[in-house]
Design a protein around this motif. Structure first.
Motif, PDB file in Angstrom:
ATOM      1  N   TYR A  84     -16.176 -36.143  12.057  1.00 29.62           N
ATOM      2  CA  TYR A  84     -14.733 -36.226  11.794  1.00 29.62           C
ATOM      3  C   TYR A  84     -14.402 -35.608  10.449  1.00 29.62           C
ATOM      4  CZ  TYR A  84     -10.369 -37.981  10.021  1.00 29.62           C
ATOM      5  OH  TYR A  84      -9.133 -38.038   9.434  1.00 29.62           O
ATOM      6  N   ASP A  85     -15.231 -35.870   9.441  1.00 26.44           N
ATOM      7  CA  ASP A  85     -14.984 -35.362   8.093  1.00 26.44           C
ATOM      8  C   ASP A  85     -14.959 -33.842   8.064  1.00 26.44           C
ATOM      9  OD1 ASP A  85     -14.511 -35.620   5.376  1.00 26.44           O
ATOM     10  OD2 ASP A  85     -16.634 -35.619   4.865  1.00 26.44           O
ATOM     11  N   GLN A  86     -15.680 -33.210   8.990  1.00 25.00           N
ATOM     12  CA  GLN A  86     -15.736 -31.748   9.008  1.00 25.00           C
ATOM     13  C   GLN A  86     -14.527 -31.115   9.687  1.00 25.00           C
ATOM     14  OE1 GLN A  86     -19.474 -30.561  10.729  1.00 25.00           O
ATOM     15  NE2 GLN A  86     -20.702 -31.414   9.064  1.00 25.00           N
ATOM     16  N   ILE A  87     -13.955 -31.793  10.687  1.00 24.41           N
ATOM     17  CA  ILE A  87     -12.866 -31.153  11.439  1.00 24.41           C
ATOM     18  C   ILE A  87     -11.500 -31.793  11.173  1.00 24.41           C
ATOM     19  CG2 ILE A  87     -14.397 -30.324  13.249  1.00 24.41           C
ATOM     20  CD1 ILE A  87     -13.497 -32.585  14.990  1.00 24.41           C
ATOM     21  N   ARG A  88     -11.427 -33.095  10.939  1.00 23.94           N
ATOM     22  CA  ARG A  88     -10.214 -33.793  10.526  1.00 23.94           C
ATOM     23  C   ARG A  88      -9.002 -33.444  11.387  1.00 23.94           C
ATOM     24  NH1 ARG A  88      -9.990 -36.659   6.039  1.00 23.94           N
ATOM     25  NH2 ARG A  88     -11.974 -36.948   4.977  1.00 23.94           N
ATOM     26  N   LEU A  89      -9.069 -33.735  12.661  1.00 21.52           N
ATOM     27  CA  LEU A  89      -7.945 -33.537  13.562  1.00 21.52           C
ATOM     28  C   LEU A  89      -7.137 -34.825  13.665  1.00 21.52           C
ATOM     29  CD1 LEU A  89      -9.845 -31.504  16.303  1.00 21.52           C
ATOM     30  CD2 LEU A  89      -8.271 -30.631  14.561  1.00 21.52           C
ATOM     31  N   ARG A  90      -5.936 -34.725  14.206  1.00 23.29           N
ATOM     32  CA  ARG A  90      -5.010 -35.861  14.201  1.00 23.29           C
ATOM     33  C   ARG A  90      -5.395 -36.956  15.189  1.00 23.29           C
ATOM     34  NH1 ARG A  90      -1.353 -36.013  18.264  1.00 23.29           N
ATOM     35  NH2 ARG A  90       0.088 -37.251  16.993  1.00 23.29           N
ATOM     36  N   GLN A  91      -6.175 -36.611  16.193  1.00 21.56           N
ATOM     37  CA  GLN A  91      -6.652 -37.651  17.095  1.00 21.56           C
ATOM     38  C   GLN A  91      -7.957 -37.186  17.729  1.00 21.56           C
ATOM     39  OE1 GLN A  91      -4.087 -38.782  20.316  1.00 21.56           O
ATOM     40  NE2 GLN A  91      -4.201 -36.840  21.327  1.00 21.56           N
ATOM     41  N   PRO A  92      -8.788 -38.081  18.238  1.00 24.98           N
ATOM     42  CA  PRO A  92      -8.519 -39.510  18.402  1.00 24.98           C
ATOM     43  C   PRO A  92      -8.555 -40.277  17.082  1.00 24.98           C
ATOM     44  CG  PRO A  92     -10.772 -39.016  19.033  1.00 24.98           C
ATOM     45  CD  PRO A  92     -10.114 -37.694  18.775  1.00 24.98           C
ATOM     46  N   ASN A  93      -7.868 -41.410  17.071  1.00 24.21           N
ATOM     47  CA  ASN A  93      -7.915 -42.280  15.889  1.00 24.21           C
ATOM     48  C   ASN A  93      -9.331 -42.812  15.706  1.00 24.21           C
ATOM     49  OD1 ASN A  93      -5.179 -42.023  15.352  1.00 24.21           O
ATOM     50  ND2 ASN A  93      -4.633 -43.780  16.608  1.00 24.21           N
ATOM     51  N   LEU A  94      -9.720 -42.962  14.466  1.00 24.91           N
ATOM     52  CA  LEU A  94     -11.053 -43.466  14.154  1.00 24.91           C
ATOM     53  C   LEU A  94     -10.915 -44.845  13.506  1.00 24.91           C
ATOM     54  CD1 LEU A  94     -13.798 -42.109  14.595  1.00 24.91           C
ATOM     55  CD2 LEU A  94     -13.824 -41.514  12.174  1.00 24.91           C
ATOM     56  N   HIS A  95     -11.525 -45.852  14.137  1.00 27.99           N
ATOM     57  CA  HIS A  95     -11.418 -47.227  13.671  1.00 27.99           C
ATOM     58  C   HIS A  95     -12.799 -47.746  13.274  1.00 27.99           C
ATOM     59  CE1 HIS A  95      -7.487 -47.023  15.475  1.00 27.99           C
ATOM     60  NE2 HIS A  95      -8.013 -46.788  16.662  1.00 27.99           N
ATOM     61  N   VAL A  96     -12.842 -48.520  12.213  1.00 24.68           N
ATOM     62  CA  VAL A  96     -14.086 -49.124  11.756  1.00 24.68           C
ATOM     63  C   VAL A  96     -13.910 -50.637  11.683  1.00 24.68           C
ATOM     64  CG1 VAL A  96     -15.644 -49.403   9.793  1.00 24.68           C
ATOM     65  CG2 VAL A  96     -14.946 -47.120  10.507  1.00 24.68           C
ATOM     66  N   ARG A  97     -14.789 -51.338  12.356  1.00 27.03           N
ATOM     67  CA  ARG A  97     -14.815 -52.797  12.281  1.00 27.03           C
ATOM     68  C   ARG A  97     -15.671 -53.219  11.088  1.00 27.03           C
ATOM     69  NH1 ARG A  97     -16.529 -55.178  17.982  1.00 27.03           N
ATOM     70  NH2 ARG A  97     -17.083 -56.810  16.460  1.00 27.03           N
ATOM     71  N   VAL A  98     -15.123 -54.086  10.247  1.00 21.92           N
ATOM     72  CA  VAL A  98     -15.788 -54.486   9.004  1.00 21.92           C
ATOM     73  C   VAL A  98     -16.032 -55.991   9.010  1.00 21.92           C
ATOM     74  CG1 VAL A  98     -15.599 -54.514   6.493  1.00 21.92           C
ATOM     75  CG2 VAL A  98     -14.608 -52.623   7.789  1.00 21.92           C
ATOM     76  N   HIS A  99     -17.179 -56.395   8.504  1.00 18.79           N
ATOM     77  CA  HIS A  99     -17.479 -57.819   8.367  1.00 18.79           C
ATOM     78  C   HIS A  99     -18.334 -58.027   7.128  1.00 18.79           C
ATOM     79  CE1 HIS A  99     -21.544 -57.018   9.955  1.00 18.79           C
ATOM     80  NE2 HIS A  99     -20.930 -56.225  10.824  1.00 18.79           N
ATOM     81  N   SER A 100     -18.671 -59.263   6.838  1.00 17.77           N
ATOM     82  CA  SER A 100     -19.360 -59.600   5.584  1.00 17.77           C
ATOM     83  C   SER A 100     -20.754 -58.994   5.482  1.00 17.77           C
ATOM     84  CB  SER A 100     -19.448 -61.126   5.430  1.00 17.77           C
ATOM     85  OG  SER A 100     -20.134 -61.703   6.532  1.00 17.77           O
ATOM     86  N   GLU A 101     -21.366 -58.613   6.612  1.00 21.12           N
ATOM     87  CA  GLU A 101     -22.718 -58.067   6.597  1.00 21.12           C
ATOM     88  C   GLU A 101     -22.762 -56.583   7.000  1.00 21.12           C
ATOM     89  OE1 GLU A 101     -24.441 -60.859   9.317  1.00 21.12           O
ATOM     90  OE2 GLU A 101     -25.146 -62.179   7.708  1.00 21.12           O
ATOM     91  N   SER A 102     -21.618 -55.913   6.912  1.00 20.09           N
ATOM     92  CA  SER A 102     -21.587 -54.484   7.255  1.00 20.09           C
ATOM     93  C   SER A 102     -22.529 -53.698   6.350  1.00 20.09           C
ATOM     94  CB  SER A 102     -20.167 -53.930   7.109  1.00 20.09           C
ATOM     95  OG  SER A 102     -19.298 -54.495   8.060  1.00 20.09           O
ATOM     96  N   GLU A 103     -23.206 -52.726   6.912  1.00 19.17           N
ATOM     97  CA  GLU A 103     -24.178 -51.925   6.169  1.00 19.17           C
ATOM     98  C   GLU A 103     -23.492 -51.244   4.978  1.00 19.17           C
ATOM     99  OE1 GLU A 103     -25.793 -47.705   7.104  1.00 19.17           O
ATOM    100  OE2 GLU A 103     -26.994 -49.103   8.297  1.00 19.17           O
TER     101      GLU A 103
END
Length: 324
Positions: A84-103
Motif C-alpha cells: 500500500y505504501d508504494q502505490i497509495r490508491l484511494r481504495q480499498p480502505n486499509l484497517h488495522v486492529r490494535v490491542h494491548s499485545e499488538s506486535e
C-alpha cells in the motif's frame, strides 16, 4: 475481510518451497490493490455530492487477534502495508486492529505509513470492539474474528449480514428542527413540537429537545429501513450470497430474510462535529455570556452573518470547537 489471515498459509507454503520471494509477494499484492481500486460504485448525483465524491466500498482488515485471543499479526500483515505504501490508491480502505499485545514492529510500520498522509491505515481498538460485539450476542471467538466492512462498520466474516450503514442521519438537520420547533426551513412541520427558541434557557433544555427530535427521526428511519428490508426479502433474495454466509443453509432462509448467524442494522450519525460546534457557540454566546438572545443568534445565522461580521469572527476564533 481479514486477508492477512486466510492468505497467509499460501504465502508461508510458497516461501518454504521457494516458489516466491517477499519482494515478488509485494508486487502481487500491489497488483491486487490496483485492481481493487478500479471499482467504481454507481451512485446517483446527489449521493456523490453528499460523499464529496465516490465513497470507498471495500476494505481490508489487518492484525488484531485470532479466534483464541492471540496476536494475529504475521508476515503478510507487513507485506500488505509495504504494498500500500508504494502505490497509495484511494481504495480499498486499509484497517488495522490494535490491542494491548499488538506486535511493536508492526505498529511502528503502521505509524510510518500513516504519517505520510492519506489517512490509512485506520485503527480499531480490539478491546472495545470485541466487548461491544459480545454485548450484541456474538460469541467471544467469533467477536475476536471481526473485520471492518467498508469504512467503520463491523462484521464477522462468513457468519454475519451487517447493515451497519443502513441509513445516514444528518445530526445538524436534527438541530435545525430543534431550533425551529420541529419545522424545516421551509416551514413544513416534520418533527414534534419541542418549544420555540424562547423556551430554551440553558444547554440542558436545548439538548433535551434535541433528543426528542432525534428519537422521532430515528423512528422514521427505522420504519423506512424495515420496509426496504422486507421488500428485499420478498423480491430480491440472494441465494449465492446465502450459501456463503453461515446460518442460512441450516435455517433454510435467505440472507435477506434473517438467515445469517448474526444480523444487525445501524444508523450512522453524520455531522457530529458541526452539532458540537453549534451548541458550543450557543452555550458560550447566548447562555453564558448573554451576548445576544437565541432568536437574534438564529437570525444572524440565517442571514449567514452578513449583518454581524463581528459575531461570525467571534464564533470562528474564540468559541471552543469540537476536539479542543
Amino acid at each position: 475481510g481479514r486477508m492477512d489471515q486466510y492468505l497467509y498459509p499460501y504465502l508461508e507454503r510458497d516461501l518454504a518451497s521457494k516458489r516466491i520471494t517477499c519482494e515478488r509477494a509485494v508486487d502481487l499484492l500491489g497488483c491486487f490493490l490496483g485492481k481493487a481500486a478500479e471499482l467504481i460504485p454507481l451512485f446517483f448525483q446527489r449521493a456523490t455530492q453528499y460523499f464529496s465524491g465516490l465513497s470507498s466500498a471495500s476494505g481490508i482488515t489487518l492484525g488484531g487477534r485470532t479466534e483464541d485471543g492471540k496476536d494475529a499479526v504475521n508476515l503478510l500483515s507487513h507485506l500488505f502495508l509495504i504494498a500500500y505504501d508504494q502505490i497509495r490508491l484511494r481504495q480499498p480502505n486499509l484497517h488495522v486492529r490494535v490491542h494491548s499485545e499488538s506486535e511493536p514492529a508492526f505498529m511502528a510500520r503502521c505509524y510510518e505509513v500513516l504519517k505520510k498522509g492519506g489517512g490509512m491505515p485506520a485503527f480499531f481498538n480490539d478491546e472495545e470492539v470485541v466487548e461491544v460485539l459480545e454485548g450484541r450476542g456474538v460469541a467471544k471467538a467469533h467477536a475476536q474474528d471481526y473485520s471492518i466492512v467498508g469504512c467503520v462498520e463491523w462484521g464477522v466474516p462468513y457468519r454475519s449480514f451487517p447493515a451497519a450503514g443502513s441509513a445516514f442521519m444528518s445530526l445538524p438537520y436534527i438541530l435545525e428542527l430543534t431550533l425551529r420547533d420541529g419545522a424545516e426551513v421551509s416551514g413544513e412541520q416534520v418533527g414534534p413540537h419541542t418549544g420555540k427558541v424562547e423556551h430554551f434557557t440553558d444547554t440542558a433544555s436545548l439538548l433535551a429537545a434535541f433528543r426528542i427530535q432525534l428519537k422521532h427521526c430515528l423512528q422514521v428511519i427505522i420504519d423506512g429501513n424495515n420496509a426496504i428490508e422486507m421488500a428485499h426479502a420478498l423480491h430480491r433474495p440472494t441465494p449465492m450470497l446465502s450459501v456463503l454466509v453461515g446460518g442460512c443453509v441450516a435455517k433454510g432462509r435467505d440472507v435477506t430474510a434473517g438467515g445469517a448467524e448474526y444480523n444487525s442494522s445501524g444508523v450512522q450519525g453524520v455531522g457530529m462535529a458541526d452539532v458540537v460546534d453549534s451548541v458550543a457557540a450557543i452555550e458560550e454566546l447566548v447562555f453564558s455570556k448573554k451576548r445576544l438572545s437565541l432568536r437574534e443568534f438564529l437570525r444572524a445565522s440565517n442571514d449567514n452573518f452578513q449583518a454581524d461580521v463581528a459575531l461570525r469572527s467571534e464564533i470562528m476564533n474564540r468559541v471552543p470547537k469540537y476536539g479542543e
